[in-house]
Design an enzyme around this catalytic site. Structure first.
Site, short mmCIF file in Angstrom:
data_model
loop_
_atom_site.label_atom_id
_atom_site.label_comp_id
_atom_site.label_asym_id
_atom_site.label_seq_id
_atom_site.Cartn_x
_atom_site.Cartn_y
_atom_site.Cartn_z
CB CYS A 163 76.16 10.03 160.99
SG CYS A 163 76.48 8.28 160.61
CB ALA A 164 76.24 15.14 157.81
CB ALA A 165 71.62 15.95 160.76
N PRO A 166 73.37 17.89 162.76
CG PRO A 166 73.28 19.62 164.35
CD PRO A 166 73.62 18.15 164.20
N GLY A 198 77.48 20.44 162.23
CA GLY A 198 78.65 21.03 162.89
C GLY A 198 79.96 20.59 162.26
NE ARG A 241 69.57 13.81 163.26
CZ ARG A 241 70.37 14.43 164.12
NH1 ARG A 241 69.85 15.22 165.06
NH2 ARG A 241 71.68 14.28 164.06
CG ASP A 299 79.92 12.63 165.09
OD1 ASP A 299 80.73 12.25 165.96
OD2 ASP A 299 78.96 13.38 165.35
CB CYS A 315 79.61 12.59 171.88
SG CYS A 315 77.88 12.16 171.54
#
Length: 446
Positions: A108-111, A113, A137, A177, A230
């Site tokens: 779930c890589a975008a954007p 970081g 995205r 993530d 998060c």
């Protein structure tokens, strides 16, 4: 800051005596974070050059906080020397710590970081598959990976279910993530409170459980999976890990590299890590590092992409030190890509990028692409070196033609790599002391 009443009650139950310190942390300004691109620059080199007042993030070896500066409006940002990222969000990729040669998935890589740190750690060996289900995205993700000069990438926009079907037990390291209710970001992004009241932990936990099982199925035996969010919700955090351990008994929770500010996980899962803003200078985060038991088998090699390398492209790549006999080269229409060694990546995925986009082959000539410039270094011939204070640097980034007749270019002509303090920015074409700007239009300084 007016926090949702339901959230306050849940946090008071979760934190007990620490709840007051937690609420007081919302009166403090969030920290601004900057993570160095370890592929391009060391901390010592950057600190000797940077105009910013930086302070080390103690649990991240290449992470710093900064004050009121605007590092996104600086030539070093355009050179890919750093990524702007909230300090706690640097932790998952840092603690997963892939090594050169690993096959890595950021699901779930975008954007980008976390993906940019994972890719930098590979140092051009192995591969990184960076995926995001949102195509728009994923485009931002691709830009950030190319800006950082990471060559060995695949970028896709697929569901985790689709990837799991075609890439079973394929990756050595996986980062999930996960999409979450975002409780840990209320201080930094207050607008997320409204989203939380509409779609809270119950909604996201269902998605997380689907995604994490697919991720576990793509992990090779002996490999490691990092799950992060998060948010503070036990349902989304420890609840998701409990579900994974029940459904995939070969997955085992293992400790992360410690830091004194980390809090332990709940529900008996003490090896999980919780990051709270009253304990550390960052926003809320959760981490769980897991390992898959067993011995890895041989990867299925399904890669069939291979094209004959046009002579003009080979000549250009040899001149710039970017030709390798062991690499696969893939020509699609006029676009040429370097895929590295045969890596087993399948063809039946929705790709935004396959490997390093080298450039375009047009009528017996080769025109290099921006990504190739960012993957090179500043050493060698046919480089135009400007220092950060030279006004031509900004003019170049804005797409203007440059007068470089004052520089000692030793009769250079043709394609040039424009560098700021030795770090590549992009391409230009030199003739008679004038540099025609070839900086990629989509990245220009606004």
């Amino acid at each position: 800051m007016h926090l949702p009443e339901k959230f306050q009650k849940e946090m008071e139950t979760l934190l007990g005596d620490e709840y007051q310190a937690f609420t007081e942390s919302y009166d403090r300004q969030p920290e601004n974070g900057l993570r160095l691109n370890r592929r391009k620059v060391t901390g010592e080199e950057f600190l000797a050059r940077t105009p910013f007042l930086l302070k080390r993030i103690p649990w991240i070896d290449n992470g710093y906080t900064y004050g009121e500066e605007t590092p996104a409006k600086d030539p070093y940002y355009y050179a890919g020397l750093y990524y702007l990222q909230e300090p706690s969000a640097m932790t998952p990729a840092n603690r997963l710590a892939p090594e050169p040669g690993d096959y890595v998935l950021d699901l779930c890589a975008a954007p980008g970081g976390k993906a940019t740190e994972l890719g930098a750690r590979l140092n051009g060996e192995g591969l990184l598959l960076a995926n995001d289900i949102s195509n728009s995205r994923a485009k931002a993700l691709l830009k950030n990976l190319e800006l950082m000069g990471i060559p060995n990438i695949y970028v896709t926009s697929e569901t985790s279910e689709k990837l799991a079907k075609v890439l079973p037990e394929f990756f050595d390291k996986i980062l999930v993530d996960a999409p979450c209710s975002g409780e840990g970001m209320f201080r930094k992004e207050p607008r997320m409170m409204a989203d939380w009241e509409q779609q809270g932990p119950e909604y996201y936990s269902k998605l997380q459980r689907e995604i994490i099982l697919d991720a576990a199925d793509m992990l090779r035996p002996g490999g490691k999976l990092m799950y992060s969010t998060c948010t503070f919700s036990e349902l989304e955090n420890e609840g998701t890990i409990q579900y994974l351990l029940e459904q995939r008994p070969e997955m085992k929770l293992i400790p992360c590299a410690p830091y004194e500010g980390f809090a332990k996980g709940r529900r008996g899962l003490e090896d999980c890590v919780r990051i709270f803003p009253h304990r550390m200078n960052g926003e809320g985060h959760f981490l769980a590092l897991l390992e898959k038991e067993g011995e890895p088998g041989k990867r299925k090699n399904t890669t069939k992409r291979s094209s004959e390398l046009p002579a003009e492209a080979k000549e250009f790549l040899e001149a710039w030190g970017m030709y390798r006999k062991e690499w696969q080269y893939y020509l699609r229409e006029d676009r040429l890509y370097a895929l590295g060694k045969k890596d087993g990546m399948p063809e039946n995925l929705r790709y935004l990028r396959t490997g390093l986009y080298l450039g375009d082959c047009k009528k017996k000539r080769f025109e290099p692409y921006q990504a190739l410039a960012m993957a090179l270094d500043g050493n060698g011939e046919n480089r135009i070196h400007l220092n950060r204070e030279d006004p031509r640097v900004i003019r170049y980034l804005k797409g203007e033609t440059l007068d470089v007749s004052d520089l000692d270019l030793k009769k250079q002509k043709g394609w040039q790599l424009v560098c700021v303090d030795g770090y590549p920015l992009g391409w230009g074409k030199l003739a008679n002391g004038s540099l025609k700007n070839k900086y990629y239009a989509g990245w220009r300084w606004q």
